[in-house]
Motif scaffolding. Structure first.
Motif, PDB file in Angstrom:
ATOM      1  N   THR A   1       0.831  -1.207   0.000  1.00 18.75           N
ATOM      2  CA  THR A   1       0.000   0.000   0.000  1.00 18.75           C
ATOM      3  C   THR A   1       0.866   1.258   0.000  1.00 18.75           C
ATOM      4  O   THR A   1       0.629   2.204  -0.764  1.00 18.75           O
ATOM      5  CB  THR A   1      -0.928  -0.002   1.219  1.00 18.75           C
ATOM      6  OG1 THR A   1      -1.722  -1.203   1.201  1.00 18.75           O
ATOM      7  CG2 THR A   1      -1.838   1.205   1.209  1.00 18.75           C
ATOM      8  N   VAL A   2       1.886   1.273   0.857  1.00 17.97           N
ATOM      9  CA  VAL A   2       2.799   2.426   0.891  1.00 17.97           C
ATOM     10  C   VAL A   2       3.539   2.555  -0.434  1.00 17.97           C
ATOM     11  O   VAL A   2       3.672   3.664  -0.982  1.00 17.97           O
ATOM     12  CB  VAL A   2       3.785   2.276   2.066  1.00 17.97           C
ATOM     13  CG1 VAL A   2       4.832   3.381   2.030  1.00 17.97           C
ATOM     14  CG2 VAL A   2       3.035   2.294   3.396  1.00 17.97           C
TER      15      VAL A   2
ATOM     16  N   LEU B   1      11.847  15.335 -14.500  1.00 16.75           N
ATOM     17  CA  LEU B   1      12.798  14.239 -14.660  1.00 16.75           C
ATOM     18  C   LEU B   1      13.287  13.732 -13.305  1.00 16.75           C
ATOM     19  O   LEU B   1      13.419  12.514 -13.084  1.00 16.75           O
ATOM     20  CB  LEU B   1      13.976  14.716 -15.509  1.00 16.75           C
ATOM     21  CG  LEU B   1      14.881  13.630 -16.080  1.00 16.75           C
ATOM     22  CD1 LEU B   1      14.096  12.711 -17.007  1.00 16.75           C
ATOM     23  CD2 LEU B   1      16.045  14.258 -16.832  1.00 16.75           C
ATOM     24  N   ILE B   2      13.557  14.658 -12.385  1.00 13.58           N
ATOM     25  CA  ILE B   2      14.009  14.250 -11.058  1.00 13.58           C
ATOM     26  C   ILE B   2      12.932  13.443 -10.349  1.00 13.58           C
ATOM     27  O   ILE B   2      13.209  12.408  -9.729  1.00 13.58           O
ATOM     28  CB  ILE B   2      14.406  15.479 -10.228  1.00 13.58           C
ATOM     29  CG1 ILE B   2      15.652  16.138 -10.827  1.00 13.58           C
ATOM     30  CG2 ILE B   2      14.672  15.102  -8.783  1.00 13.58           C
ATOM     31  CD1 ILE B   2      16.865  15.245 -10.897  1.00 13.58           C
ATOM     32  N   LEU B   3      11.673  13.903 -10.426  1.00 12.96           N
ATOM     33  CA  LEU B   3      10.587  13.161  -9.780  1.00 12.96           C
ATOM     34  C   LEU B   3      10.388  11.791 -10.413  1.00 12.96           C
ATOM     35  O   LEU B   3      10.144  10.794  -9.715  1.00 12.96           O
ATOM     36  CB  LEU B   3       9.296  13.970  -9.866  1.00 12.96           C
ATOM     37  CG  LEU B   3       9.246  15.255  -9.021  1.00 12.96           C
ATOM     38  CD1 LEU B   3       7.958  16.017  -9.307  1.00 12.96           C
ATOM     39  CD2 LEU B   3       9.351  14.924  -7.542  1.00 12.96           C
ATOM     40  N   LEU B   4      10.505  11.713 -11.735  1.00 15.09           N
ATOM     41  CA  LEU B   4      10.331  10.437 -12.415  1.00 15.09           C
ATOM     42  C   LEU B   4      11.432   9.451 -12.029  1.00 15.09           C
ATOM     43  O   LEU B   4      11.171   8.280 -11.717  1.00 15.09           O
ATOM     44  CB  LEU B   4      10.332  10.663 -13.928  1.00 15.09           C
ATOM     45  CG  LEU B   4      10.098   9.416 -14.806  1.00 15.09           C
ATOM     46  CD1 LEU B   4       8.757   8.778 -14.489  1.00 15.09           C
ATOM     47  CD2 LEU B   4      10.178   9.786 -16.280  1.00 15.09           C
ATOM     48  N   ILE B   5      12.681   9.921 -11.999  1.00 13.88           N
ATOM     49  CA  ILE B   5      13.786   9.049 -11.621  1.00 13.88           C
ATOM     50  C   ILE B   5      13.683   8.664 -10.144  1.00 13.88           C
ATOM     51  O   ILE B   5      14.007   7.530  -9.756  1.00 13.88           O
ATOM     52  CB  ILE B   5      15.126   9.740 -11.933  1.00 13.88           C
ATOM     53  CG1 ILE B   5      15.295   9.863 -13.443  1.00 13.88           C
ATOM     54  CG2 ILE B   5      16.286   8.973 -11.323  1.00 13.88           C
ATOM     55  CD1 ILE B   5      16.559  10.561 -13.868  1.00 13.88           C
ATOM     56  N   ALA B   6      13.200   9.594  -9.310  1.00 14.82           N
ATOM     57  CA  ALA B   6      12.994   9.257  -7.903  1.00 14.82           C
ATOM     58  C   ALA B   6      11.974   8.126  -7.767  1.00 14.82           C
ATOM     59  O   ALA B   6      12.139   7.214  -6.941  1.00 14.82           O
ATOM     60  CB  ALA B   6      12.535  10.490  -7.129  1.00 14.82           C
ATOM     61  N   GLY B   7      10.903   8.195  -8.577  1.00 17.14           N
ATOM     62  CA  GLY B   7       9.925   7.108  -8.555  1.00 17.14           C
ATOM     63  C   GLY B   7      10.531   5.782  -8.966  1.00 17.14           C
ATOM     64  O   GLY B   7      10.215   4.730  -8.388  1.00 17.14           O
ATOM     65  N   LEU B   8      11.426   5.795  -9.970  1.00 15.52           N
ATOM     66  CA  LEU B   8      12.070   4.560 -10.403  1.00 15.52           C
ATOM     67  C   LEU B   8      12.971   3.999  -9.302  1.00 15.52           C
ATOM     68  O   LEU B   8      12.996   2.787  -9.064  1.00 15.52           O
ATOM     69  CB  LEU B   8      12.887   4.825 -11.674  1.00 15.52           C
ATOM     70  CG  LEU B   8      12.081   5.193 -12.928  1.00 15.52           C
ATOM     71  CD1 LEU B   8      13.019   5.523 -14.080  1.00 15.52           C
ATOM     72  CD2 LEU B   8      11.135   4.070 -13.319  1.00 15.52           C
TER      73      LEU B   8
ATOM     74  N   THR C   1       5.082   5.487  -5.103  1.00 13.74           N
ATOM     75  CA  THR C   1       5.574   5.404  -6.482  1.00 13.74           C
ATOM     76  C   THR C   1       4.582   6.006  -7.469  1.00 13.74           C
ATOM     77  O   THR C   1       4.976   6.685  -8.424  1.00 13.74           O
ATOM     78  CB  THR C   1       5.850   3.947  -6.862  1.00 13.74           C
ATOM     79  OG1 THR C   1       4.670   3.157  -6.627  1.00 13.74           O
ATOM     80  CG2 THR C   1       6.987   3.383  -6.045  1.00 13.74           C
ATOM     81  N   LEU C   2       3.274   5.789  -7.235  1.00  9.54           N
ATOM     82  CA  LEU C   2       2.283   6.365  -8.143  1.00  9.54           C
ATOM     83  C   LEU C   2       2.271   7.881  -8.047  1.00  9.54           C
ATOM     84  O   LEU C   2       2.137   8.576  -9.065  1.00  9.54           O
ATOM     85  CB  LEU C   2       0.900   5.789  -7.829  1.00  9.54           C
ATOM     86  CG  LEU C   2      -0.076   5.708  -9.008  1.00  9.54           C
ATOM     87  CD1 LEU C   2       0.509   4.859 -10.122  1.00  9.54           C
ATOM     88  CD2 LEU C   2      -1.416   5.147  -8.542  1.00  9.54           C
ATOM     89  N   ALA C   3       2.424   8.407  -6.837  1.00 14.71           N
ATOM     90  CA  ALA C   3       2.459   9.865  -6.676  1.00 14.71           C
ATOM     91  C   ALA C   3       3.681  10.463  -7.369  1.00 14.71           C
ATOM     92  O   ALA C   3       3.589  11.476  -8.079  1.00 14.71           O
ATOM     93  CB  ALA C   3       2.455  10.219  -5.194  1.00 14.71           C
ATOM     94  N   LEU C   4       4.854   9.837  -7.179  1.00 15.78           N
ATOM     95  CA  LEU C   4       6.062  10.354  -7.826  1.00 15.78           C
ATOM     96  C   LEU C   4       5.978  10.238  -9.343  1.00 15.78           C
ATOM     97  O   LEU C   4       6.383  11.161 -10.075  1.00 15.78           O
ATOM     98  CB  LEU C   4       7.288   9.583  -7.316  1.00 15.78           C
ATOM     99  CG  LEU C   4       7.704   9.863  -5.867  1.00 15.78           C
ATOM    100  CD1 LEU C   4       8.808   8.901  -5.440  1.00 15.78           C
ATOM    101  CD2 LEU C   4       8.182  11.304  -5.715  1.00 15.78           C
ATOM    102  N   PHE C   5       5.461   9.132  -9.829  1.00 18.79           N
ATOM    103  CA  PHE C   5       5.353   8.957 -11.280  1.00 18.79           C
ATOM    104  C   PHE C   5       4.391   9.968 -11.896  1.00 18.79           C
ATOM    105  O   PHE C   5       4.707  10.595 -12.917  1.00 18.79           O
ATOM    106  CB  PHE C   5       4.902   7.526 -11.583  1.00 18.79           C
ATOM    107  CG  PHE C   5       4.717   7.254 -13.049  1.00 18.79           C
ATOM    108  CD1 PHE C   5       5.806   7.081 -13.881  1.00 18.79           C
ATOM    109  CD2 PHE C   5       3.438   7.171 -13.598  1.00 18.79           C
ATOM    110  CE1 PHE C   5       5.647   6.832 -15.232  1.00 18.79           C
ATOM    111  CE2 PHE C   5       3.256   6.923 -14.947  1.00 18.79           C
ATOM    112  CZ  PHE C   5       4.359   6.750 -15.767  1.00 18.79           C
TER     113      PHE C   5
END
Length: 490
Positions: free
Chosen positions: A18-19, A42-49, A24-28
């Motif tokens: 759940t966490v 780009l930073i947020l997307l890479i952070a999600g990865l 990950t969905l929020a960052l993506f």
């Protein structure tokens, strides 16, 4: 026995999923929404990865904790990441594992964890509630028109319950249901954990192509190392022949020429030159024998590795304690024996020349991996010298590393300043057929030092006299064991 761990895993898998789903969905989504700004998106997307990679790694560790077979994690080291910022971007965004981890973390795992958590909670609650219902039902309030489901169902289907107390009937029925759920709980938890494991193996594990690529790279590296090791050995042999026997043979030729000129004029001087020539020829022969022993001594070809190492240890200028733990009947490949002898001889020679050691321990044994069944020949050379040995290009230890790597093994050198120095070589070998024996050559003797001294070598393969001379008890201590299990002694 694994039920507590499996239940614990299933219990914490849902909150973790759940966490992970929310983060990950929020960052993506935030990264995609602000991608027009390039830098922030780009930073947020890479952070999600990276967050997805972290949760995926945690999942693999938890599955390993439950006792499931280990899943090989992807190799996250990408050479492109070392070429600068844009190379790092290509290494992250171009790696399919990151996107699979993101898909698993942002959707698949949440669905699987929700289903498995619900089933597990329901199953455990039914099992424990049914088994203990007879106890805690006495604390329940008694309404004016109570309903007893089990009693009502039995009456409806025509089961003869008679005038039995409905609460007792319900307690017995719940107990039977609880025991049934409790008995099937191991199968349910194993199935639910296996579902997580199958999903993780498909989405979080390394690709088969990557394993093949690594194997090809390893084989290519081993082949290169083997070729380099042979080249280094040949250059060393050429240098040793040039610096040793060749110089003595040149001196021998000059002495003979000088003796020939003085043979009539001064016979006494000619006799002196001839004596010097004889000494030069003897020294050259001794050096050639020493060089040949460094590669393939006759004793190794005739009696095997253990006898050759025992003879080599007896010829050392410092005391060498030789310990052999090779099960009788173990047939080692000829190439493996030759390289193992070279490794031991080089390590002992280095200890003699550079370590200042007073004693050296040479140990060789065979072990078998219990999981894969693969057999290894382990060789250890330990000295009490000053230490400080290091691997330098073109020197002894570097050549040993190349030779071991070419055989697919590993070499570990531990040599702190002040000593001691320990060289450990681990060489793999599988089950190989016995060497063919020719009708004209005698059968090979058992590979034990005792047999090496007791059996008589054929005339064509006799070792030098120095190799056959028994060592003095004050110079070294030798122990040989033929343990059948091949387990090294402490």
């Amino acid at each position: 026995m694994s039920v507590p761990r499996e239940v614990g895993y299933l219990f914490i898998a849902f909150p973790i999923a759940t966490v992970a789903f929310g983060v990950t969905l929020a960052l993506f989504n935030a990264g995609i929404g602000t991608l027009i700004t390039f830098f922030i998106g780009l930073i947020l997307l890479i952070a999600g990865l990276y967050v997805a990679r972290g949760f995926g790694t945690l999942e693999l560790a938890l599955l390993r904790w439950t006792g499931r077979p280990e899943i090989t994690a992807p190799d996250w080291q990408d050479p492109r990441a070392r070429s600068g910022f844009f190379g790092w971007l290509r290494a992250v965004l171009g790696n399919g594992h990151y996107w699979l981890y993101l898909l698993w973390c942002g959707l698949i795992d949440f669905i699987v964890a929700t289903v498995t958590w619900s089933i597990m909670i329901s199953w455990v609650a039914t099992a424990l509630g049914g088994v203990t219902y007879w106890f805690w039902q006495i604390f329940l309030p008694h309404p004016s028109n109570p309903v007893y489901p089990a009693h009502w169902l039995l009456v409806r289907i025509g089961w003869p319950v008679g005038n039995a107390d409905p609460r007792v009937v319900d307690s017995i029925a719940y107990l039977i249901v609880g025991l049934a759920f409790l008995a099937t709980l191991p199968f349910v938890t194993r199935g639910l954990v296996s579902l997580h494991w199958l999903v993780a193996r498909g989405m979080l594990g390394a690709f088969r192509s990557e394993a093949l690529t690594r194997e090809v790279a390893t084989l290519s590296s081993s082949r290169t190392a083997a070729v380099a090791a042979e080249g280094t050995a040949l250059r060393r042999l050429e240098r040793d022949i040039h610096d040793g026997p060749q110089q003595r043979l040149v001196r021998l030729q000059m002495d003979l020429a000088a003796a020939e000129r003085q043979l009539d004029a001064d016979p006494s001087a000619a006799r002196t030159l001839l004596n010097e020539a004889m000494q030069q020829s003897k020294d050259a022969l001794d050096e050639l024998r020493a060089l040949s022993r460094g590669f393939a001594p006759p004793l190794l070809l005739d009696r095997g590795l253990v006898a050759a190492l025992d003879s080599m240890a007896s010829r050392s200028s410092i005391p060498v304690r030789f310990v052999a733990e090779v099960p009788e009947g173990t047939e080692l490949p000829a190439e493996l024996e030759r390289n193992a002898y070279f490794l031991a001889a080089e390590a002992v020679t280095n200890a003699e020349k550079h370590s200042g050691a007073e004693t050296v321990t040479l140990r060789v044994w065979v072990r078998q991996e219990p999981d894969t069944g693969e057999r290894w020949l382990d060789l250890t050379v330990h000295d009490d010298g000053v230490g400080g040995a290091a691997s330098l290009a073109g020197h002894g230890i570097a050549g040993l590393e190349e030779r071991v790597h070419g055989l697919g093994g590993t070499l570990t050198v531990t040599s702190p300043e002040g000593g001691p120095t320990t060289v450990i070589a681990q060489l793999p070998f599988g089950s190989s057929p016995a060497r063919p024996t020719h009708p004209t050559s005698p059968a090979r003797a058992p590979k034990t030092p005792q047999a090496a001294r007791a059996s008589k070598a054929p005339e064509s393969a006799k070792a030098p006299e120095s190799a056959k001379a028994p060592a003095s008890p004050t110079r070294r201590k030798r122990t040989a064991s033929s343990a059948q299990d091949g387990t090294p002694r402490p």
